[in-house]
Design a protein around this motif. Structure first.
Motif, short mmCIF file in Angstrom:
data_model
loop_
_atom_site.label_atom_id
_atom_site.label_comp_id
_atom_site.label_asym_id
_atom_site.label_seq_id
_atom_site.Cartn_x
_atom_site.Cartn_y
_atom_site.Cartn_z
N LYS A 58 0.83 -1.21 0.00
CA LYS A 58 0.00 0.00 0.00
C LYS A 58 0.86 1.26 0.00
N LYS A 59 1.94 1.25 0.77
CA LYS A 59 2.82 2.42 0.84
C LYS A 59 3.55 2.63 -0.48
N THR A 60 3.97 1.53 -1.11
CA THR A 60 4.71 1.62 -2.37
C THR A 60 3.79 2.01 -3.52
N PHE A 61 2.59 1.42 -3.54
CA PHE A 61 1.62 1.72 -4.59
C PHE A 61 0.27 2.06 -3.94
N PRO A 62 0.09 3.33 -3.52
CA PRO A 62 -1.19 3.72 -2.92
C PRO A 62 -2.36 3.51 -3.89
N VAL A 71 9.52 -1.54 -9.23
CA VAL A 71 9.65 -2.09 -7.88
C VAL A 71 9.46 -3.61 -7.90
N TYR A 72 10.29 -4.29 -7.13
CA TYR A 72 10.13 -5.72 -6.90
C TYR A 72 9.90 -5.94 -5.41
N ILE A 73 8.90 -6.76 -5.08
CA ILE A 73 8.64 -7.16 -3.70
C ILE A 73 8.49 -8.67 -3.65
N MET A 74 9.14 -9.28 -2.67
CA MET A 74 9.01 -10.72 -2.47
C MET A 74 8.52 -11.00 -1.06
N PHE A 75 7.85 -12.15 -0.91
CA PHE A 75 7.39 -12.63 0.40
C PHE A 75 7.69 -14.12 0.46
#
Length: 260
Positions: free
Chosen positions: A48-52, A154-158
């Motif tokens: 959410k913070k990265t892509f509001p 942006v790349y995000i991993m979990f």
């Protein structure tokens, strides 16, 4: 070209034949609240913070698995591409998308090459829990994740935190089954356990710049690391009490955010 392990493809094809996939009740839950697909409150806040506002953003989900994240991104307004080596799994998810009229692109592709995906295309690439164990070449995976991202993408991993890999799931004790530094294929050569340094170095070597890392604990309100099926409230309290269950003292999840 880095070829996918055929044993992995066969394993996943068999899983789909045995009924693996997003279930109807999960579809309804995600429709009601798309962010539920992202498993953990810290991960949700990071997205959410990265892509509001994800409306109109181009998002790619390599190794898309059950496609829960793919569906969530589509419901949040993104233009989503789902990539996976398991064709039946993609076909199952595509049938769900058609049923609801969701505009999602499904591509049968190997995450280590992403050869069907153009370079510099995506604002956001996301990999969810359970991707890295199926990858035998992290450098190739991250090189191509970086390649398909736009400048400043942006790349995000979990993922499951690698610190848990040496231990057997054994309530009440930490039973070591292998050294942390000993990475080897498991399950007849199809499952890979990577260390933290393997993941971080592969991301850094790809050209991506790590912006943030979070080491998280299992949150009882999200998809659990610990199996609490059929447990009483008192038994669940014990599972999450590190003084009773030492594994609860370790971080269970890992999230990394990197930019191109």
């Amino acid at each position: 070209m880095k070829k996918a392990n055929q044993k992995i493809i066969d394993w996943w094809n068999n899983e789909v034949e045995n009924g693996y996939g997003i279930r109807n009740e999960s579809e309804k839950d995600i429709i009601d609240n798309p962010y539920i697909a992202f498993d953990h409150p810290i991960l949700i806040e990071l997205i959410k913070k990265t892509f509001p506002d994800l409306r109109g953003k181009k998002v790619c989900v390599p190794s898309s698995g059950d496609n829960a994240a793919v569906i969530a991104f589509a419901l949040l307004g993104a233009k989503v591409t789902s990539c996976d080596i398991c064709e039946p799994q993609l076909e199952h998810a595509e049938a769900i998308a058609k049923k609801y009229g969701w505009d999602i692109e499904f591509v049968h592709d190997n995450t280590m090459t992403l050869e069907k995906i153009k370079s510099n295309e995506y604002d956001f690439v996301f990999t969810s829990n359970g991707v890295h164990v199926w990858i035998d070449d992290l450098k190739s995976m991250y090189k191509n994740i970086c390649r398909i991202m736009k400048k400043s993408g942006v790349y995000i991993m979990f993922e499951v935190h690698p610190v848990n890999r040496p231990f057997e799931d054994c309530f009440g004790q930490l039973k070591v089954i292998k050294p942390y530094g000993y990475m080897r294929p498991l399950y007849d050569g199809i499952n890979y356990h990577w260390r933290m340094q393997d993941i971080v170095n592969a991301i850094a070597d790809s050209g991506l710049r790590i912006k943030r890392m979070e080491e998280m604990f299992d949150d009882r309100g999200s998809r659990g690391f610990f199996d609490t099926t059929g447990k009483t409230p008192e038994e669940i309290d014990q599972i999450y009490d590190w003084r009773v269950n030492p594994q609860a003292a370790l971080p269970q999840w890992l999230t990394i955010c990197a930019v191109k």
